[in-house]
Enzyme design. Structure first.
Site, PDB file in Angstrom:
ATOM      1  CE  LYS B  87      -4.179  -1.998   0.481  1.00 33.46           C
ATOM      2  NZ  LYS B  87      -5.110  -1.637  -0.611  1.00 33.46           N
ATOM      3  CD  GLU B 109     -10.354   4.223   0.399  1.00 33.83           C
ATOM      4  OE1 GLU B 109     -10.045   5.336   0.450  1.00 33.83           O
ATOM      5  OE2 GLU B 109      -9.312   3.201   0.011  1.00 33.83           O
ATOM      6  CB  SER B 377       0.009  -8.083  -0.816  1.00 35.66           C
ATOM      7  OG  SER B 377      -0.754  -8.743  -0.108  1.00 35.66           O
TER       8      SER B 377
HETATM    9  C1  LIG Z   1      -1.377  -6.695   2.922  1.00 31.69           C
HETATM   10  C2  LIG Z   1      -2.765  -6.354   1.886  1.00 31.69           C
HETATM   11  N1  LIG Z   1      -2.737  -7.039   0.941  1.00 31.69           N
HETATM   12  C3  LIG Z   1      -3.944  -6.734   0.065  1.00 31.69           C
HETATM   13  C4  LIG Z   1      -4.883  -5.877   0.215  1.00 31.69           C
HETATM   14  C5  LIG Z   1      -6.075  -5.906  -0.661  1.00 31.69           C
HETATM   15  O1  LIG Z   1      -5.952  -4.841  -1.414  1.00 31.69           O
HETATM   16  P1  LIG Z   1      -5.822  -4.716  -2.873  1.00 31.69           P
HETATM   17  O2  LIG Z   1      -6.409  -5.727  -3.481  1.00 31.69           O
HETATM   18  O3  LIG Z   1      -5.777  -3.342  -3.420  1.00 31.69           O
HETATM   19  O4  LIG Z   1      -4.303  -4.907  -3.282  1.00 31.69           O
HETATM   20  C6  LIG Z   1      -4.814  -5.124   1.502  1.00 31.69           C
HETATM   21  C7  LIG Z   1      -5.982  -4.283   1.615  1.00 31.69           C
HETATM   22  O5  LIG Z   1      -5.964  -3.654   3.006  1.00 31.69           O
HETATM   23  C8  LIG Z   1      -3.832  -5.395   2.339  1.00 31.69           C
HETATM   24  O6  LIG Z   1      -3.506  -4.784   3.470  1.00 31.69           O
END
Ligand SMILES: Cc1ncc(COP(=O)(O)O)c(C=O)c1O
Lengths: 278, 395
Positions: B87, B109, B377
């Site tokens: 993020k 948000e 992620s």
């Molecule tokens: C660690 C992590 N991965 C994935 C996501 C999902 O978001 P996005 O699909 O936009 O990557 C989030 C959202 O809070 C997150 O904190």
């Protein structure tokens, strides 16, 4: 002629301003809405804006959000709203009805089916809060083809260039949002509104109606001096909220609030009697 | 690229109330002037290197791969970024835009709190006022991140309306933005929302895929056979996928939140459940809603994926078939969370564990000379309370 155009041309002849109440359909339950609509007409409504409840009303403040929640909890759907208008039309064939809401419920019914059915039951205009003119190229022509006005918003942040485009596409009336914010917020500044309306007058002959921040007779009167119409929402929906468990008291409460606005507006815009021929 | 109206095929667009149109036109203009500006890109890259800690490693999870007995699994370590998730890439980019537009206040948000933390972090660094909207349910299940944001100087505003999760936080942020549009920059946390957000959030996160592509060539000696990433709004997935889109030999898997199972209706998987098209939060996309057009309740063990829609570019990739969208159920996600923690000493975010669960399904069906890159992620610290509760442990 569309009932909206008809009504505004009558008002113009009388030198009066339109009073446009907004309530959320199905609040507190679908069976009451038509009765509330008749009460609004008795108290002096010229056009009725009927809110289509939506689960995610992003442009609305807490008062109308909660009204949506009550209406949805009572099972209100867009198809029910259309039935309500049909029922209203059985005894009132003159008062224009405008549906106001968000796009997704209309998307689910389908644009074509929605436009056809809306016209059939006697809906006169549709205002979709999250559909600016750029995104209206599919729905607006279908509405127009069915004789239903596609009504658009103009905001204090709208550039002159955008305003010109909106005026060119608009139909019925222009809804001028009096302030930056959501419904039911802050206090309106009539001078500021007048300043924003002046350039719009050069761009269009559409009636200019002002909403957001109209809470009582005094604010309605202030706006009536500068606009063609006054739209009141949260002040009325608050009365429904107050009486959500005693819906039989709602018509009286709505009439009291709206009646005040009607009298104040008419007093503020009455032609000077001293000059009138006797 | 989206068309001039911000559409990816039939998806995307700018479905907002009139008051916001000018702010979006402004943002579009600012971004158009900076997108190919070498000085802006250099500033962005500098921040990513020295503040975020990029490039993030591409790690070969050898022990786990061997245990699964199939393809080699590689983890793109976005969990090692400053603030612990992908993020931050986007918030660094949008913070630069906020700075250029001269607005003293930012809002955001957040679901899992990772985007909120990333926003609070850049706000602290730039001396901007910061308010973060978060569903009341998420405030409860992500207490740790709530406190992190407060320590960073942000105000966290719990949202009680609707389903009290991410979508309601976004509604409330949009209400704030309409009201304070003159002095406030809205930092949206994923590739959804009105144009140009889906475009710029994807651009800012594409650094993940650019690095992963280069690292694959260096470390594997060729491009991987498959990419896997979780999909909430879809920003980490698009970030990884986008630089590989032209590489036809690379299969792509977007993993949505299957919750109790797509068949049960208790999930947050609009693409893999075949939800109809709809309009919410400024864009047209696949949207979970009932027959009357009311947005459906969602369910997921991970707050960050608990969203009824998905970014519009994903909707297009789904239709054209470039990306395969599947769902992982809560049970499988927890199993993958525990396995990676035990076998590799890496505790993934529950969001990322969705991608791991899919890799766990795929790897055994593939050969040991095949390679899967999974986007890790974010790190799992924020989810310890959730997992502990399932283990019957109260802190
Ligand atoms: C660690 C992590 N991965 C994935 C996501 C999902 O978001 P996005 O699909 O936009 O990557 C989030 C959202 O809070 C997150 O904190």
């Amino acid at each position: 002629m569309n009932r909206i155009d008809q009504r505004f041309s009558e008002l113009k002849q009388q030198g009066r301003r339109a009073l446009i109440p907004f309530i959320t359909a199905g609040d507190p339950a679908p069976r009451y809405t038509v009765g509330f609509m008749h009460a609004l007409v008795e108290a002096g409504a010229d056009v009725i804006e009927l809110g289509v409840p939506f689960s995610d009303p992003m442009a609305d403040g807490p008062v109308i959000q909660k009204a949506c929640e009550r209406a949805l909890a009572a099972g209100t759907r867009l198809v029910d709203l259309l039935d309500m208008v049909a029922e209203f039309r059985r005894t009132d064939s003159a008062t224009p009805v405008v549906l106001m809401g968000y796009l997704n419920p209309i998307e689910r019914i389908g644009y074509e089916a929605f436009a056809r059915r809306a016209a059939e039951v006697g809906v006169d205009g549709v205002l979709t809060v999250d559909m600016p003119p750029e995104e209206a190229d599919e729905l607006a022509p279908l509405l127009k083809a069915n004789g239903v006005a596609a009504i658009f918003l103009v905001a204090p942040t709208t550039s002159r260039q955008r305003a010109a485009a909106i005026c060119a596409q608009g139909d019925g009336y222009l809804y001028y949002v009096s302030l930056k914010g959501v419904t039911g917020s802050a206090t309106l500044n009539a001078e500021d509104v007048a300043e924003h309306l002046a350039p719009l007058r050069e761009l269009t002959d559409l009636p200019l109606c002002v909403g957001f921040g109209i809470r009582d007779g005094a604010t309605a009167a202030e706006v009536a001096r500068v606009a063609d119409g006054v739209i009141a929402g949260s002040a009325l929906v608050n009365r429904i909220a107050d009486n959500a468990t005693t819906p039989e008291a709602v018509p009286g409460a709505l009439k009291a609030v709206l009646g005040d606005m009607r009298r104040a507006m008419d007093a503020a815009t009455a032609p000077d009697l001293a000059d009138a021929p006797r | 690229m989206p068309d001039a109206r911000g559409r990816f095929g039939p998806y995307g667009g700018r479905f907002v109330s009139e008051t916001l149109s000018f702010a979006l036109e402004d943002l579009e203009e600012i971004y158009a002037s900076l997108r190919d500006d070498p000085a802006f890109q250099a500033e962005f890259d500098h921040d990513l290197t020295h503040y975020v800690g990029r490039p993030s490693p591409l790690y070969h999870a050898e022990r786990w791969s061997n245990a699964l007995g199939g393809a080699q699994i590689w983890l793109k370590r976005e969990d090692l970024n400053h603030t612990g998730a992908h993020k931050v890439n986007n918030t660094i980019g949008q913070a630069l835009l906020a700075k250029k537009s001269g607005k003293p206040r930012v809002i955001a948000e957040t679901g899992a709190g990772q985007h909120g933390v990333a926003t609070a972090t850049v706000a602290a660094r730039l001396g901007l006022e910061c308010d973060v909207y978060m569903g009341a349910t998420d405030v409860e299940r992500q207490k740790l991140n709530v406190y992190r944001m407060r320590l960073l100087g942000a105000r966290v505003i719990p949202v009680e309306s609707g389903t009290r999760t991410l979508k309601d936080a976004m509604n409330e942020a949009l209400r704030d933005w309409v009201t304070n549009v003159d002095d406030t920059f809205y930092i949206i946390g994923t590739v959804a929302g009105p144009h140009p957000y889906p475009l710029l959030v994807r651009d800012f996160n594409a650094v993940v895929g650019r690095e992963a592509r280069r690292q694959s060539l260096e470390q594997i000696g060729r491009l991987p056979d498959a990419l896997v990433a979780c999909v909430g709004g879809g920003s980490n997935a698009l970030g990884l996928f986008y630089p590989f889109v032209e590489d036809e030999g690379v299969a792509m898997y977007g993993v949505e939140a299957g919750g109790d199972g797509v068949a049960t209706g208790r999930h947050a998987a609009p693409l893999s459940s075949g939800a109809p098209r709809g309009v919410l939060h400024g864009n047209r996309t696949y949207l979970m809603s009932d027959d009357a057009g009311q947005v459906a309740d969602t369910h997921s063990i991970s707050a960050g994926l608990d969203y009824p829609g998905v970014g519009p570019e994903h909707a297009l990739w789904k239709d054209v078939g470039r990306v395969n969208y599947v769902a992982a159920n809560d049970d499988a996600v927890l199993e993958a969370f525990r396995e990676l923690t035990h076998m590799e000493g890496i505790m993934p975010a529950l969001e990322s564990a969705h991608a791991l669960a899919q890799a766990k399904v795929m790897a055994p069906t593939m050969r040991p000379d095949q390679h899967i890159v999974v986007n890790l992620s974010g790190r799992g610290d924020k989810d310890i309370m959730t997992v502990a509760k399932l283990d019957g442990i109260e802190f």
